[in-house]
Design a protein around this motif. Structure first.
Motif, mmCIF file in Angstrom:
data_model
loop_
_atom_site.group_PDB
_atom_site.id
_atom_site.type_symbol
_atom_site.label_atom_id
_atom_site.label_comp_id
_atom_site.label_asym_id
_atom_site.label_seq_id
_atom_site.Cartn_x
_atom_site.Cartn_y
_atom_site.Cartn_z
ATOM 1 N N MET B 1 0.849 -1.313 0.056
ATOM 2 C CA MET B 1 0.347 -0.010 -0.179
ATOM 3 C C MET B 1 0.760 1.189 -0.003
ATOM 4 S SD MET B 1 -2.788 1.166 2.703
ATOM 5 C CE MET B 1 -3.818 2.600 2.410
ATOM 6 N N ASP B 2 0.962 2.048 -0.945
ATOM 7 C CA ASP B 2 1.801 3.102 -1.245
ATOM 8 C C ASP B 2 1.265 4.449 -0.439
ATOM 9 O OD1 ASP B 2 -0.231 3.938 -2.857
ATOM 10 O OD2 ASP B 2 1.108 3.984 -4.697
ATOM 11 N N ALA B 3 0.417 4.622 0.397
ATOM 12 C CA ALA B 3 -0.128 5.666 1.005
ATOM 13 C C ALA B 3 1.086 6.202 1.890
ATOM 14 C CB ALA B 3 -1.435 5.648 1.566
ATOM 15 N N PRO B 4 1.275 7.348 2.092
ATOM 16 C CA PRO B 4 2.408 7.550 2.938
ATOM 17 C C PRO B 4 2.168 7.631 4.484
ATOM 18 C CG PRO B 4 1.584 9.706 2.237
ATOM 19 C CD PRO B 4 0.886 8.590 1.606
ATOM 20 N N ILE B 5 3.240 7.452 5.241
ATOM 21 C CA ILE B 5 3.041 7.564 6.600
ATOM 22 C C ILE B 5 3.185 9.216 7.248
ATOM 23 C CG2 ILE B 5 4.447 6.937 8.943
ATOM 24 C CD1 ILE B 5 5.298 4.220 7.321
ATOM 25 N N GLY B 6 2.229 9.243 7.945
ATOM 26 C CA GLY B 6 2.612 10.692 8.348
ATOM 27 C C GLY B 6 3.099 10.915 9.782
ATOM 28 N N LEU B 25 12.059 1.268 7.510
ATOM 29 C CA LEU B 25 11.091 1.007 6.484
ATOM 30 C C LEU B 25 11.315 1.605 5.310
ATOM 31 C CD1 LEU B 25 8.317 1.450 9.224
ATOM 32 C CD2 LEU B 25 8.853 -0.624 8.109
ATOM 33 N N PRO B 26 12.564 1.241 4.639
ATOM 34 C CA PRO B 26 12.806 1.997 3.611
ATOM 35 C C PRO B 26 11.960 2.217 2.279
ATOM 36 C CG PRO B 26 14.100 -0.071 3.735
ATOM 37 C CD PRO B 26 13.396 0.300 4.952
ATOM 38 N N ASN B 27 11.050 1.461 2.312
ATOM 39 C CA ASN B 27 10.156 1.221 1.110
ATOM 40 C C ASN B 27 8.955 2.400 1.243
ATOM 41 O OD1 ASN B 27 11.309 -0.557 -0.278
ATOM 42 N ND2 ASN B 27 10.382 -2.439 0.795
ATOM 43 N N GLU B 28 8.913 2.871 2.580
ATOM 44 C CA GLU B 28 7.689 3.658 2.792
ATOM 45 C C GLU B 28 7.836 5.349 2.256
ATOM 46 O OE1 GLU B 28 5.006 2.394 3.785
ATOM 47 O OE2 GLU B 28 5.659 0.499 4.427
ATOM 48 N N ASN B 29 6.680 5.770 1.666
ATOM 49 C CA ASN B 29 6.615 7.049 1.484
ATOM 50 C C ASN B 29 6.318 7.794 2.777
ATOM 51 O OD1 ASN B 29 6.898 6.744 -1.312
ATOM 52 N ND2 ASN B 29 4.723 6.095 -1.427
ATOM 53 N N LEU B 217 2.851 -2.942 13.340
ATOM 54 C CA LEU B 217 1.479 -2.528 12.965
ATOM 55 C C LEU B 217 1.187 -2.591 11.648
ATOM 56 C CD1 LEU B 217 -0.424 -1.182 15.234
ATOM 57 C CD2 LEU B 217 -0.100 0.922 14.128
ATOM 58 N N LEU B 218 2.060 -2.149 10.765
ATOM 59 C CA LEU B 218 1.739 -2.210 9.331
ATOM 60 C C LEU B 218 1.603 -3.544 9.016
ATOM 61 C CD1 LEU B 218 4.167 0.781 8.283
ATOM 62 C CD2 LEU B 218 1.725 0.804 8.449
ATOM 63 N N GLU B 219 2.593 -4.312 9.370
ATOM 64 C CA GLU B 219 2.651 -5.786 8.991
ATOM 65 C C GLU B 219 1.491 -6.499 9.292
ATOM 66 O OE1 GLU B 219 6.334 -7.200 10.624
ATOM 67 O OE2 GLU B 219 7.456 -6.364 9.092
ATOM 68 N N HIS B 220 1.119 -6.106 10.534
ATOM 69 C CA HIS B 220 -0.078 -6.790 11.090
ATOM 70 C C HIS B 220 -1.409 -6.303 10.377
ATOM 71 C CE1 HIS B 220 -2.759 -8.305 14.215
ATOM 72 N NE2 HIS B 220 -3.574 -7.477 14.199
ATOM 73 N N LYS B 221 -1.606 -5.140 10.158
ATOM 74 C CA LYS B 221 -2.661 -4.498 9.312
ATOM 75 C C LYS B 221 -2.685 -4.897 7.724
ATOM 76 C CE LYS B 221 -4.319 -1.842 12.791
ATOM 77 N NZ LYS B 221 -5.910 -1.555 13.073
ATOM 78 N N ASN B 222 -1.768 -5.250 7.299
ATOM 79 C CA ASN B 222 -1.135 -5.660 5.836
ATOM 80 C C ASN B 222 -1.046 -4.098 5.192
ATOM 81 O OD1 ASN B 222 -0.614 -7.462 4.287
ATOM 82 N ND2 ASN B 222 -2.574 -8.382 4.072
ATOM 83 N N LEU B 223 -0.432 -3.129 5.548
ATOM 84 C CA LEU B 223 -0.451 -1.791 5.054
ATOM 85 C C LEU B 223 1.082 -1.555 4.725
ATOM 86 C CD1 LEU B 223 -2.385 0.226 7.880
ATOM 87 C CD2 LEU B 223 -2.950 -0.197 5.623
ATOM 88 N N CYS B 224 1.932 -2.453 4.604
ATOM 89 C CA CYS B 224 3.326 -2.089 4.227
ATOM 90 C C CYS B 224 3.311 -1.799 2.697
ATOM 91 C CB CYS B 224 4.094 -3.593 4.537
ATOM 92 S SG CYS B 224 4.643 -3.570 6.016
ATOM 93 N N ASN B 225 4.394 -1.024 2.189
ATOM 94 C CA ASN B 225 4.630 -0.947 1.068
ATOM 95 C C ASN B 225 5.476 -1.712 0.676
ATOM 96 O OD1 ASN B 225 4.767 0.325 -1.611
ATOM 97 N ND2 ASN B 225 5.067 2.324 -0.701
ATOM 98 N N GLN B 226 5.340 -2.668 -0.161
ATOM 99 C CA GLN B 226 6.150 -3.926 -0.442
ATOM 100 C C GLN B 226 7.342 -3.521 -1.288
ATOM 101 O OE1 GLN B 226 6.154 -6.631 1.521
ATOM 102 N NE2 GLN B 226 3.788 -6.312 2.271
ATOM 103 N N LYS B 227 7.086 -2.600 -2.250
ATOM 104 C CA LYS B 227 8.074 -2.502 -3.248
ATOM 105 C C LYS B 227 8.057 -0.921 -3.507
ATOM 106 C CE LYS B 227 10.320 -4.443 -7.227
ATOM 107 N NZ LYS B 227 10.169 -5.074 -8.540
ATOM 108 N N ASN B 228 9.162 -0.157 -3.338
ATOM 109 C CA ASN B 228 9.203 1.170 -3.734
ATOM 110 C C ASN B 228 10.501 1.556 -4.236
ATOM 111 O OD1 ASN B 228 8.426 3.929 -3.853
ATOM 112 N ND2 ASN B 228 7.721 4.194 -1.833
ATOM 113 N N GLU B 229 10.961 1.750 -5.215
ATOM 114 C CA GLU B 229 12.150 1.983 -5.757
ATOM 115 C C GLU B 229 12.423 3.605 -5.452
ATOM 116 O OE1 GLU B 229 13.570 0.353 -9.330
ATOM 117 O OE2 GLU B 229 13.124 -1.814 -8.532
ATOM 118 N N LYS B 230 11.644 4.397 -5.411
ATOM 119 C CA LYS B 230 11.907 5.759 -5.305
ATOM 120 C C LYS B 230 10.811 6.288 -4.227
ATOM 121 C CE LYS B 230 14.453 7.606 -9.104
ATOM 122 N NZ LYS B 230 14.377 8.855 -9.964
#
Lengths: 267, 267
Positions: B1-6, B25-29, B217-230
């Protein structure tokens, strides 16, 4: 005329100006507002400082003040000119009177200015000084740690001395004979600064000059309170009244009995 | 999920938390908001901090964040619980994860806490610690000059050492084996604090524990951004973007290219 004089600052530093007003104008009632919820102003933009200052002036006008003293360097530099056009009572700041006093005192025409980072960066003192006496050379130095040190009560502490030595060592290489305390907190460490910079350099406290100007203005406009056995001093802040009272009790000659918190954003 | 973390803070200190999120969490926006117009929160009342935090959360929600990290001790202690009831995305603060980590690390059951005056005065860390492990003894000390020293860039300076020695000397008399860095600025002088308090004492950085919790929390709720090169990192402040960028460039692994100023009071 028994209407009070309004005095405001971004926080608690302006109390050194209020103290000077109480000393030089003991018959006057006063109202102090410290914008403790939004302090510091120094890091804020002109637009923000003007907006905040307008809100405070509107609040003070609801208290029927007869004159306003902007006891804050940032607001004096960024908001005073505009607000002066918008209201019909006298309003003065701390920058111009401090500059005029320094210009009068110097013989070498080399003047030092110390202040917060934003005051020094703004160049406000330099600009005024050059207008008043173009032949003056200004040496300026930001002393950002002085405010937190003063607020921590370390007015006569080795650490403050250590930091002062570091801030002022460069300045000592210039032949200055007057040093403007360009931040309302600094008069509280005046002696320490004086020891550090040396006795040949006169310290200019804008609070003193500002109160002189206020006095002249009130006399000229016939606004003085001639007789007042029990002057009333009211204190308002936008947040944290306890810290304000603790600090005020260390600065003012009177005990602060009550400080009211107001929602300044509603003005 | 590519929504950002605030991520938000009253100012720039929360960047140490953002840095940890970028690392773990290097894949997260991410979207960072620093309330530089209204910093510091520590001296403000609960009502004010809650109001400011709500405005920031409303702003972050307009940016469609999937989770919020309150990277500010004061807001974590005073506003998190209420706001958690009002919104439908996960929101976590820095106090609880820091406390849990410290409780886990200690063997002597004597823990030290350092923070700003308001953090220490609030007793927030003590309260949480006693809930988690009632047998723990807490030694706390306010270190109000650390924030201005860090913001002045004196991260490895004799004056900061001098002040740290003074702040920590009492604490050394207790048999603590863990010291919680209860202010987001302090990880930047972690080494200096470590030297002063001695190597027997483990330093607890709540930013680390908070990011661990966020990850779970992100893993548990399935909210991680799995792949994000930039990954995209956006920065917003309520005032003074220049100072923010200068500081951020010293803290973050990436150069901050742009910082937008928003009128947070309109949210």
């Amino acid at each position: 005329m028994d209407a009070p004089i309004g005095v405001f600052d971004s926080g608690i530093g302006g109390l050194t100006v209020l103290r000077e007003i109480m000393r030089q104008l003991p018959n006057e009632n006063t109202i102090y507002f410290g914008d403790t919820a939004r302090v510091p102003y120094g890091s804020k933009s002109k637009k923000t400082v003007l907006k905040y200052s307008r809100q405070i002036v509107r609040f003070l006008l609801t208290k029927k003040v007869k004159a306003i003293v902007v006891a804050c360097n940032t607001a004096s530099a960024l908001a005073l000119e505009e607000i002066n056009k918008e209201i019909h009572i006298p309003i003065i700041g701390v920058v111009e009177p401090g500059v005029l006093m320094a210009a009068e005192m110097t013989e070498t025409n080399n003047i030092g200015i110390i202040g917060t980072s934003s005051t020094i960066k703004s160049g406000m003192y330099n600009e005024f000084l050059r207008k008043v006496k173009p032949e003056i050379t200004v040496v300026s130095k930001a002393c950002p740690l002085f405010v937190p040190l003063v607020e921590e009560g370390l007015w006569d502490d080795r650490i403050t001395e250590d930091i002062a030595a570091r801030y002022l060592c460069e300045m000592k290489e210039y032949d200055i004979d007057a040093l403007v305390l360009g931040c309302t907190h600094y008069p509280l460490i005046k002696r320490l600064i004086g020891r550090e910079i040396g006795e040949r350099v006169k310290l200019v406290n804008p609070a003193y000059a500002t109160t002189q100007k206020l006095k002249e203005l009130l006399e000229h406009k016939n606004l003085c309170n001639q007789k007042n056995e029990k002057p009333v001093h009211d204190y308002y802040v936008s947040d944290g009244p306890e810290k304000f009272v603790t600090f005020a009790d260390g600065v003012l000659p009177f005990t602060v009995s009550e400080t009211k918190v107001i929602d300044i954003e509603s003005y």
